[in-house]
Design a protein around this motif. Structure first.
Motif, PDB file in Angstrom:
ATOM      1  N   ILE A 132       5.206  -7.447   2.533  1.00  0.00           N
ATOM      2  CA  ILE A 132       6.415  -7.377   1.713  1.00  0.00           C
ATOM      3  C   ILE A 132       6.386  -6.141   0.824  1.00  0.00           C
ATOM      4  CG2 ILE A 132       7.698  -8.502  -0.145  1.00  0.00           C
ATOM      5  CD1 ILE A 132       6.887 -11.179   1.082  1.00  0.00           C
ATOM      6  N   ASP A 133       5.205  -5.860   0.215  1.00  0.00           N
ATOM      7  CA  ASP A 133       5.070  -4.671  -0.625  1.00  0.00           C
ATOM      8  C   ASP A 133       5.368  -3.411   0.180  1.00  0.00           C
ATOM      9  OD1 ASP A 133       4.446  -6.149  -2.806  1.00  0.00           O
ATOM     10  OD2 ASP A 133       2.289  -5.734  -2.770  1.00  0.00           O
ATOM     11  N   GLY A 134       4.862  -3.377   1.426  1.00  0.00           N
ATOM     12  CA  GLY A 134       5.095  -2.215   2.268  1.00  0.00           C
ATOM     13  C   GLY A 134       6.565  -2.027   2.579  1.00  0.00           C
ATOM     14  N   LYS A 135       7.283  -3.123   2.832  1.00  0.00           N
ATOM     15  CA  LYS A 135       8.712  -3.022   3.145  1.00  0.00           C
ATOM     16  C   LYS A 135       9.518  -2.619   1.907  1.00  0.00           C
ATOM     17  CE  LYS A 135       8.753  -6.106   7.109  1.00  0.00           C
ATOM     18  NZ  LYS A 135       9.210  -5.046   8.017  1.00  0.00           N
ATOM     19  N   ILE A 136       9.109  -3.132   0.730  1.00  0.00           N
ATOM     20  CA  ILE A 136       9.812  -2.761  -0.499  1.00  0.00           C
ATOM     21  C   ILE A 136       9.623  -1.282  -0.785  1.00  0.00           C
ATOM     22  CG2 ILE A 136       9.852  -3.056  -3.006  1.00  0.00           C
ATOM     23  CD1 ILE A 136       9.228  -5.992  -2.562  1.00  0.00           C
ATOM     24  N   ASN A 158       7.304  -1.594 -10.579  1.00  0.00           N
ATOM     25  CA  ASN A 158       8.091  -0.383 -10.307  1.00  0.00           C
ATOM     26  C   ASN A 158       8.040   0.024  -8.833  1.00  0.00           C
ATOM     27  OD1 ASN A 158       8.793   0.047 -13.079  1.00  0.00           O
ATOM     28  ND2 ASN A 158       6.710   0.794 -13.425  1.00  0.00           N
ATOM     29  N   LEU A 159       7.555  -0.855  -7.978  1.00  0.00           N
ATOM     30  CA  LEU A 159       7.385  -0.537  -6.568  1.00  0.00           C
ATOM     31  C   LEU A 159       8.705  -0.120  -5.924  1.00  0.00           C
ATOM     32  CD1 LEU A 159       5.369  -0.506  -4.213  1.00  0.00           C
ATOM     33  CD2 LEU A 159       6.005  -2.884  -3.753  1.00  0.00           C
ATOM     34  N   GLY A 160       8.710   1.020  -5.217  1.00  0.00           N
ATOM     35  CA  GLY A 160       9.887   1.497  -4.506  1.00  0.00           C
ATOM     36  C   GLY A 160      10.813   2.373  -5.333  1.00  0.00           C
ATOM     37  N   GLU A 196      -3.973  -3.520  -0.594  1.00  0.00           N
ATOM     38  CA  GLU A 196      -3.864  -4.876  -1.108  1.00  0.00           C
ATOM     39  C   GLU A 196      -3.959  -4.885  -2.625  1.00  0.00           C
ATOM     40  OE1 GLU A 196      -3.115  -8.767  -1.014  1.00  0.00           O
ATOM     41  OE2 GLU A 196      -3.317  -7.603   0.836  1.00  0.00           O
ATOM     42  N   GLY A 197      -2.798  -4.991  -3.296  1.00  0.00           N
ATOM     43  CA  GLY A 197      -2.779  -5.079  -4.749  1.00  0.00           C
ATOM     44  C   GLY A 197      -2.980  -3.767  -5.476  1.00  0.00           C
ATOM     45  N   THR A 198      -2.905  -2.618  -4.770  1.00  0.00           N
ATOM     46  CA  THR A 198      -3.059  -1.318  -5.426  1.00  0.00           C
ATOM     47  C   THR A 198      -1.801  -0.483  -5.195  1.00  0.00           C
ATOM     48  OG1 THR A 198      -4.129  -0.344  -3.474  1.00  0.00           O
ATOM     49  CG2 THR A 198      -5.556  -1.348  -5.150  1.00  0.00           C
ATOM     50  N   TYR A 199      -1.506   0.417  -6.157  1.00  0.00           N
ATOM     51  CA  TYR A 199      -0.274   1.195  -6.115  1.00  0.00           C
ATOM     52  C   TYR A 199      -0.555   2.633  -6.537  1.00  0.00           C
ATOM     53  CZ  TYR A 199       1.413  -3.587  -6.042  1.00  0.00           C
ATOM     54  OH  TYR A 199       1.601  -4.900  -5.707  1.00  0.00           O
ATOM     55  N   GLY A 200       0.349   3.550  -6.154  1.00  0.00           N
ATOM     56  CA  GLY A 200       0.170   4.951  -6.505  1.00  0.00           C
ATOM     57  C   GLY A 200       1.492   5.693  -6.442  1.00  0.00           C
TER      58      GLY A 200
END
Length: 286
Positions: A132-136, A158-160, A196-200
């Motif tokens: 789901i995170d990847g699609k967002i 703030n994803l996406g 998994e659970g990390t963002y950049g």
């Protein structure tokens, strides 16, 4: 009936013993087969219910099951065992809405504790959190303009989101492309999932590595000279190791490779007069 007082001969006794041996040998073989298979004497050594040892009589255990001392329990061999879920409502003559709400909440709470993932409930046809995170993050959402120093945190909230960065900046280790890369003002930066659970952060304007270029110094401006044609031709016309000759403000002198050299000296008026006097005499010049 045969007369048991009569004596038997040895041959008859041998025949009887032979038949008896066949029977005993067969029985011994069957016992050995049971022993080889791990057979043991049929003896019950003990039975426990909820950790409590039960009495054994004539190789049997009598387990008494009856109503428990409180609603929602059963008594098993004298020990109360709770009945989970809605079963305790069966002990009530009337079931109120509050009773039903409480029982349902307890049942749902127990169900929620059974697993922490979809897979824990046996659900295999739903997206995982990572998917789901990847699609967002692949569906970008414009979020306005900010200075690089004011970029929001790279997190799930703030994803996406895509920000237009109004200042030139150098990437940090939080960027997908790594640290130390320079980008110009106006670069779009998106917040993406990196695992998994990390963002950049991801610079979307197309990466141009400017780290090898020298930044403009103070008020210096670009030259108007055409370094690609005219000066290039001049430079190509100078032989390797050629001597550099320059003019100077000193009469009769030049500079060779930066060092001033005197070619000739201009005579003073007095020196000219002296030479003429020697030729014509002082009176002739007067």
């Amino acid at each position: 009936m045969a007369d048991l007082t009569k004596l038997t001969n040895l041959e008859a006794l041998q025949s009887l013993a032979t038949r008896n041996k066949v029977v005993t040998d067969a029985l011994a073989g069957r016992v050995k087969t049971l022993e080889d298979a791990g057979g043991e004497a049929n003896v019950l050594e003990g039975v426990k219910i909820n950790g409590v040892a039960q009495a054994i009589a004539d190789k049997m255990v009598d387990i008494l099951i009856s109503a428990g001392s409180t609603n929602g329990t059963l008594s098993v061999a004298g020990v109360d065992v709770a009945i989970m879920g809605l079963a305790d409502l069966a002990f009530k003559a009337k079931v109120s809405r509050a009773d039903l709400d409480e029982a349902l909440a307890a049942a749902l709470s127990a169900k929620a504790d059974a697993a922490t993932t979809l897979a824990g409930y046996g659900i295999t046809d739903a997206y995982s959190k990572t998917e789901i995170d990847g699609k967002i993050s692949s569906v970008y959402k414009p979020a306005g303009s900010v200075a690089f120093a004011d970029l929001p945190a790279a997190g799930e909230a703030n994803l996406g989101k895509v920000y237009n960065v109004t200042t030139a900046f150098t990437t940090t280790a939080d960027f997908v492309e790594g640290a130390g890369k320079k980008h110009h003002a106006g670069t779009n930066v998106a917040i993406v999932s990196t695992g998994e659970g990390t963002y950049g952060y991801d610079a979307l304007s197309g990466f141009v590595d400017l780290s090898g270029y020298v930044e403009k110094d103070g008020n210096k401006v670009l030259s108007t000279e055409d370094f690609t044609t005219e000066l290039k031709t001049k430079l190509e016309g100078i032989a390797e190791g050629a001597t550099k000759v320059e003019t100077t403000e000193t009469a009769g002198a030049i500079k060779i490779n930066g060092v001033e050299k005197t070619l000739f000296r201009v005579a003073t008026d007095a020196e000219v007069a002296e030479v003429l006097d020697g030729v014509y005499g002082a009176e002739a010049q007067a």
